[in-house]
Each structure stands twice: as C-alpha cells, then as structure tokens.
Scaffold this active site. Structure first.
Site, PDB file in Angstrom:
ATOM      1  N   TYR A   1     -17.497  32.387  44.907  1.00 21.80           N
ATOM      2  CA  TYR A   1     -16.751  31.257  44.340  1.00 21.80           C
ATOM      3  C   TYR A   1     -15.601  31.696  43.440  1.00 21.80           C
ATOM      4  O   TYR A   1     -14.571  31.034  43.376  1.00 21.80           O
ATOM      5  CB  TYR A   1     -17.695  30.376  43.494  1.00 21.80           C
ATOM      6  CG  TYR A   1     -18.629  29.498  44.285  1.00 21.80           C
ATOM      7  CD1 TYR A   1     -18.652  29.496  45.670  1.00 21.80           C
ATOM      8  CD2 TYR A   1     -19.506  28.650  43.616  1.00 21.80           C
ATOM      9  CE1 TYR A   1     -19.517  28.686  46.377  1.00 21.80           C
ATOM     10  CE2 TYR A   1     -20.388  27.825  44.316  1.00 21.80           C
ATOM     11  CZ  TYR A   1     -20.389  27.856  45.699  1.00 21.80           C
ATOM     12  OH  TYR A   1     -21.250  27.051  46.392  1.00 21.80           O
TER      13      TYR A   1
ATOM     14  N   HIS B   1      -2.462  16.782  -3.118  1.00 20.99           N
ATOM     15  CA  HIS B   1      -2.960  16.939  -1.752  1.00 20.99           C
ATOM     16  C   HIS B   1      -2.710  18.339  -1.182  1.00 20.99           C
ATOM     17  O   HIS B   1      -3.137  18.643  -0.069  1.00 20.99           O
ATOM     18  CB  HIS B   1      -2.308  15.902  -0.829  1.00 20.99           C
ATOM     19  CG  HIS B   1      -2.858  14.514  -1.002  1.00 20.99           C
ATOM     20  ND1 HIS B   1      -3.052  13.939  -2.227  1.00 20.99           N
ATOM     21  CD2 HIS B   1      -3.253  13.568  -0.090  1.00 20.99           C
ATOM     22  CE1 HIS B   1      -3.528  12.719  -2.085  1.00 20.99           C
ATOM     23  NE2 HIS B   1      -3.675  12.471  -0.791  1.00 20.99           N
TER      24      HIS B   1
ATOM     25  N   TYR C   1       0.823  -1.208   0.000  1.00 22.24           N
ATOM     26  CA  TYR C   1       0.000   0.000   0.000  1.00 22.24           C
ATOM     27  C   TYR C   1       0.858   1.261   0.000  1.00 22.24           C
ATOM     28  O   TYR C   1       1.783   1.402   0.811  1.00 22.24           O
ATOM     29  CB  TYR C   1      -0.948   0.042   1.207  1.00 22.24           C
ATOM     30  CG  TYR C   1      -1.643   1.382   1.318  1.00 22.24           C
ATOM     31  CD1 TYR C   1      -2.664   1.715   0.427  1.00 22.24           C
ATOM     32  CD2 TYR C   1      -1.241   2.329   2.250  1.00 22.24           C
ATOM     33  CE1 TYR C   1      -3.286   2.960   0.483  1.00 22.24           C
ATOM     34  CE2 TYR C   1      -1.843   3.578   2.319  1.00 22.24           C
ATOM     35  CZ  TYR C   1      -2.861   3.891   1.422  1.00 22.24           C
ATOM     36  OH  TYR C   1      -3.456   5.132   1.477  1.00 22.24           O
TER      37      TYR C   1
ATOM     38  N   ASN D   1       1.526  11.686   5.498  1.00 21.51           N
ATOM     39  CA  ASN D   1       0.880  11.009   6.632  1.00 21.51           C
ATOM     40  C   ASN D   1       1.569  11.447   7.920  1.00 21.51           C
ATOM     41  O   ASN D   1       2.780  11.638   7.955  1.00 21.51           O
ATOM     42  CB  ASN D   1       1.008   9.503   6.500  1.00 21.51           C
ATOM     43  CG  ASN D   1      -0.160   8.871   5.747  1.00 21.51           C
ATOM     44  OD1 ASN D   1      -0.171   7.680   5.543  1.00 21.51           O
ATOM     45  ND2 ASN D   1      -1.137   9.644   5.345  1.00 21.51           N
TER      46      ASN D   1
ATOM     47  N   PHE E   1      -1.694   7.164  12.007  1.00 25.78           N
ATOM     48  CA  PHE E   1      -1.891   8.565  11.644  1.00 25.78           C
ATOM     49  C   PHE E   1      -3.171   9.150  12.220  1.00 25.78           C
ATOM     50  O   PHE E   1      -3.407  10.348  12.133  1.00 25.78           O
ATOM     51  CB  PHE E   1      -1.946   8.704  10.121  1.00 25.78           C
ATOM     52  CG  PHE E   1      -2.881   7.717   9.469  1.00 25.78           C
ATOM     53  CD1 PHE E   1      -4.242   7.750   9.702  1.00 25.78           C
ATOM     54  CD2 PHE E   1      -2.386   6.722   8.645  1.00 25.78           C
ATOM     55  CE1 PHE E   1      -5.104   6.832   9.123  1.00 25.78           C
ATOM     56  CE2 PHE E   1      -3.248   5.794   8.055  1.00 25.78           C
ATOM     57  CZ  PHE E   1      -4.612   5.859   8.293  1.00 25.78           C
TER      58      PHE E   1
ATOM     59  N   GLU F   1     -11.958   6.183   4.166  1.00 27.36           N
ATOM     60  CA  GLU F   1     -11.606   6.835   5.431  1.00 27.36           C
ATOM     61  C   GLU F   1     -12.902   7.332   6.058  1.00 27.36           C
ATOM     62  O   GLU F   1     -13.302   8.483   5.907  1.00 27.36           O
ATOM     63  CB  GLU F   1     -10.599   7.956   5.153  1.00 27.36           C
ATOM     64  CG  GLU F   1      -9.304   7.375   4.580  1.00 27.36           C
ATOM     65  CD  GLU F   1      -8.403   8.385   3.892  1.00 27.36           C
ATOM     66  OE1 GLU F   1      -8.683   9.596   3.980  1.00 27.36           O
ATOM     67  OE2 GLU F   1      -7.409   7.962   3.270  1.00 27.36           O
TER      68      GLU F   1
ATOM     69  N   ARG G   1     -13.035  32.334  46.113  1.00 28.25           N
ATOM     70  CA  ARG G   1     -12.834  31.265  47.094  1.00 28.25           C
ATOM     71  C   ARG G   1     -12.421  29.945  46.433  1.00 28.25           C
ATOM     72  O   ARG G   1     -11.697  29.140  47.019  1.00 28.25           O
ATOM     73  CB  ARG G   1     -14.128  31.071  47.889  1.00 28.25           C
ATOM     74  CG  ARG G   1     -13.979  30.150  49.057  1.00 28.25           C
ATOM     75  CD  ARG G   1     -15.200  30.027  49.956  1.00 28.25           C
ATOM     76  NE  ARG G   1     -16.421  30.636  49.492  1.00 28.25           N
ATOM     77  CZ  ARG G   1     -17.619  30.048  49.546  1.00 28.25           C
ATOM     78  NH1 ARG G   1     -17.717  28.806  49.996  1.00 28.25           N
ATOM     79  NH2 ARG G   1     -18.700  30.676  49.141  1.00 28.25           N
TER      80      ARG G   1
END
Length: 500
Positions: free
Chosen positions: A279, A85, A55, A197, A328, A412, A282
């Site tokens: 608060y 990409h 792959y 990746n 990844f 994916e 405190r």
C-alpha cells in the site's frame, strides 16, 4: 514586485508568498486610508454623543465589561490593555511569521471597521518595511478574543514598550523608536482592543505552514517516485484511468505528477515479476492526493479569514452601529489547522513505511541497503529515527480544538485553542523535513543498486545534484552527518515539475 498597496485588493496565499519572496514594501492605499479615517471620525463622534456604554470603548474588557470608563481615561484604558495583556511566553516567533502578523493586521484594519487611526496603521507598515521585529513568543493565546497575548507583545513597541529585534540586535523599543526618529503612538479609544483582538497570529502561522507544507508535499511526491523505482514498483496504480473512476482532485493530480516524474525511465518500464506493490507504494495517489485536498481546503478557509474583520466590537459607520460580537473566535481556523496537521502527518506515516520496505532485503536489494550487511548495519537506524518522528507527529496531530478552558472569570467560557493548532503545525513540518531527508537517502541508495539502469531524465538530474552533496554508502558511515548533509541539500532544493 517592489510595492504592495495595503487595502487595495483581497489577499491570497499566492499573493502573500509573492510579497514575501520579492521583498516588496507595503504602503497604505488611498482607499484604505479613506476607510480608516471615515470609521475613526464616526467613532469619535459616537463616543462624544452617546450616553450608552460601548464595550471596550467606554467600558472595561472581558468580565470587566460592566465597568464604566470616564472620557479622560479612554486613552489610558487602551494603553493599559496592551501592557497588561503582553504575556506571551516561550520561544520568540519566527521573524517571517511576525512580519506576516503585521501585514495581515494592517490589511484587516484597512477595511475600515475597527476605528483605529491612520497613523497607527502607517506605523505598523513602518515596522514591516524597516524590518522591525517585535519580540513575540509562541505561547499564550487561547484563540478566542483572538490572539490577545501575542498581539499585545507585537504592538507594545507602538507605544514605546517591550523589545524588538532590529538591525541584528534585541533592543528596547524606546531605543528603536529613537534610532528611527519615530514618536510613540498615542492610542485613542478602542485602538488597543482593535490591535489585540483578531486572528492574525493564528492566520500568520497558518500561512507560513502552508508555504512550508506545500514544499514538503512536493518533496514527498518526488522522493516517493524515487522510492517506487528503487523498490522496482509498478506504474499501473498511477495511470489516469484508475484515478478518473474515483475522481478526487488531489488523487488525479498525484497520478499525473508521478507519470510526469517517471516519464522516460528505464527502471519503471522494465518487466516486473511481481503483480502488486504494498500500500505504501500502490496507494500513493490516494494518500498523497487526500493530503493535497486537505491543504486546498485549509487554503480556502484562510482566504476567507485573512480578508475578514476579526476584532471586537465592530464599527459600522454607515449604519450608525458599534456591534459587540464574536468574529475573533478562532474555531474555523482551529478545525482547519487540526485537519491540516492530521493530513500532513500522514505524509510522514506513508514515507516511513516506504523506507521500511526498502531495507527489508527484497526485490534484489541487499538487506539494509548496504553491500555487506552484518559487518555493516547500513540504513538500519535511519528508519528508527523516521519511526520516532512519525510517532511524535501522531501526538502533535491530536486535535487542539477538542480542548477548551474557561477564561476571564467565565465571560469567555469556550475558546478555540486555534493558536495551539497553528503553532504545532510547524513541529509536524519540522519532523517531516527530517523524514523526507531519510526517504531521499534510502531511495537514492536503492536506485544506485539498480545501476546501470537509469531513471527518468529529471530524477537522474536530481540524483546527480544529490550525489554531489551525499555520496553512495559503501560501508558504514556516521549517519548523523549524512542526514545533516541531506537536510542542507533540501534547504536549497525546490521540486520543479516544469523540468520533468
């Protein structure tokens, strides 16, 4: 520190901050070089000897994993990957984050499980050392398959494509390479995938957020202590005995810090008519302390992540394996960053409440912290601004990790959205800087109304420095200018507990 050898040791948050602050140059360690070469040699033999598809090495990517690539097209495959990409969009990323991406990616590749060339890693270090800042934009990563889009833009310049910021200008990468006398890298099999990746975009944003986040945590401790004195608050909630019977580490540490900051103060030790504070005063040890514990958790998650191999497939030369997996995937970071965002937002939440208490006209303070309220509005509207940003931070604190959108034609099918979780941390922190500035302005004004009483020596030193930049407000002024002055003061201010 003049140099740091990549691949010689594990990275930590403290070490990375030291590298950044010292301006250290990065060099590839001999052991890192040997690991990289060993893995590359194995992968070259593997692609020549095996007929089984590997792959991302001899196949296409994502849903194209069933497409076989011929041996003479393996290099083209990797270059096409980087080009196709490279679609990060939006605003260019902070140069510090880009340099962190380069550092973290070089470190990950030096572990010797990615199959890259030594030459490729050395060029990444060249970019870092010569302040070559590839133009990477802040949007486009799903945080699964790693940070594909930002990494593609980060590494386009390796092959002579894309743009960089260099010597004060935004220029084409090919012009930068020519100026530096470098040739484009000829990517070998798997290299594009190894570069794209990975989780280093998420991690780099997380490291920067931690650096800025810890600074703002320290500021809120100090300004909270100043607000406590301005409000004529009590020290008892900060005593160590009450922290020890609920011993969360951050709570114990916050109590210690406040006792140290307020040591020697006339204001905190004087007689109090009231027996209890709201608060927002405190419960500072519990709230600020919980934020610190969250930050420490995120730091621990990041320490594991930045010393991990997060590209795919992973190459195990000594086991004769190339394994396609999911390292990844950004889920560990996405959850941690969402937690950090919720925690940091709470600092602004409690700070705005302290500001609101200070302007109520209680405990001897004038309404809106100005001598003649009515004619003057004083500090009325800075609280509005703080409230607006607190509300905005509540939106940013919504967990990005709750979302997922299917990508790559269903291959994916569950993504982390960790990059969105990481980048929105900067928006939260940016708002917190303004909220901290507004609290400092209010707290300092309140303390000055307590004169001639004195605070602790350390806080008086801070007050003196602050008043040189931002004066006491007698009558109404353009508050925007005073907030801007306070922000400039904070830009050069560091809480130093060693002086307290």
């Amino acid at each position: 520190m003049k140099t740091y050898e990549i691949g010689s040791s594990k990275l930590t948050y403290d070490l990375i901050e030291k590298i950044l602050n010292s301006g250290a140059k990065l060099i590839l360690s001999e052991e890192g070089r040997a690991r990289i070469q060993h893995c590359r040699d194995f992968l070259d033999r593997k692609t020549e000897d095996t007929k089984e598809p590997i792959y991302g090495v001899t196949t296409g990517f994502g849903s194209l994993c069933n497409k076989h690539i011929s041996p003479d097209e393996l290099s083209t495959l990797q270059e096409n990957l980087v080009k196709s990409h490279s679609c990060s969009v939006g605003t260019p990323v902070d140069p510090v984050i880009v340099k962190l991406m380069l550092l973290l990616k070089a470190h990950a590749l030096s572990m010797g499980f990615s199959g890259v060339q030594v030459e490729t890693v050395e060029r990444i270090l060249d970019f870092y050392n010569h302040d070559v800042i590839p133009v990477v934009n802040d949007r486009g990563s799903l945080g699964a398959s790693g940070d594909l889009a930002p990494f593609a833009n980060l590494f386009l310049p390796l092959i002579g494509e894309g743009e960089v910021f260099f010597q004060g200008r935004r220029i084409k990468s090919e012009d930068m390479l020519a100026q530096c006398g470098w040739r484009p890298i000829k990517l070998k099999s798997k290299e594009g995938l190894a570069l794209l990746n990975g989780t280093q975009f998420m991690s780099a944003n997380g490291i920067k957020a931690l650096i800025d986040g810890w600074h703002i945590v320290n500021c809120f401790d100090l300004f909270g202590a100043m607000s406590l004195e301005a409000y004529d608050g009590r020290i008892e909630p900060f005593l160590d005995c009450i922290q020890q019977v609920r011993p969360h580490p951050g709570q114990i540490e916050t109590g210690r810090i406040f006792r140290k900051l307020l040591k020697g103060s006339e204001l905190i030790s004087r007689h109090k008519e009231h027996v209890q504070d709201p608060y927002s005063f405190r419960c500072i040890p519990q709230v600020h302390g919980a934020v610190k514990d969250a930050m420490i958790h995120v730091t621990n998650v990041l320490h594991i992540e930045i010393n991990s191999v997060t590209d795919n497939p992973t190459v195990f030369p000594d086991d004769d394996l190339v394994v396609s997996g999911g390292n990844f995937h950004g889920e560990p970071l996405a959850l941690a960053f969402d937690y950090m965002g919720v925690a940091l937002h709470e600092l602004g939440n409690i700070s705005e409440r302290r500001v609101a208490q200070l302007i109520l006209g209680q405990r001897g303070l004038p309404e809106f912290l100005v001598a003649h309220p009515g004619l003057n509005s004083g500090f009325m509207i800075p609280q509005y601004a703080a409230a607006s940003m607190v509300s905005q931070n509540k939106m940013y604190a919504w967990p990005a990790s709750c979302d997922s959108i299917v990508s790559s034609n269903g291959q994916e099918d569950l993504v982390s959205m960790g990059a969105n979780a990481a980048t929105k941390l900067h928006k939260i922190i940016d708002n917190l800087h303004y909220i901290a500035a507004i609290e400092l302005m209010n707290a300092a004004q309140g303390i000055d109304f307590r004169r001639p009483g004195k605070s602790s020596p350390y806080i008086e030193k801070v007050m003196e420095a602050f008043r040189k930049e931002v004066p006491f407000v007698e009558d109404d002024v353009v508050m925007e200018d005073y907030i801007a002055r306070t922000m400039r003061f904070l830009d050069n201010f560091e809480v130093n507990l060693e002086e307290a």
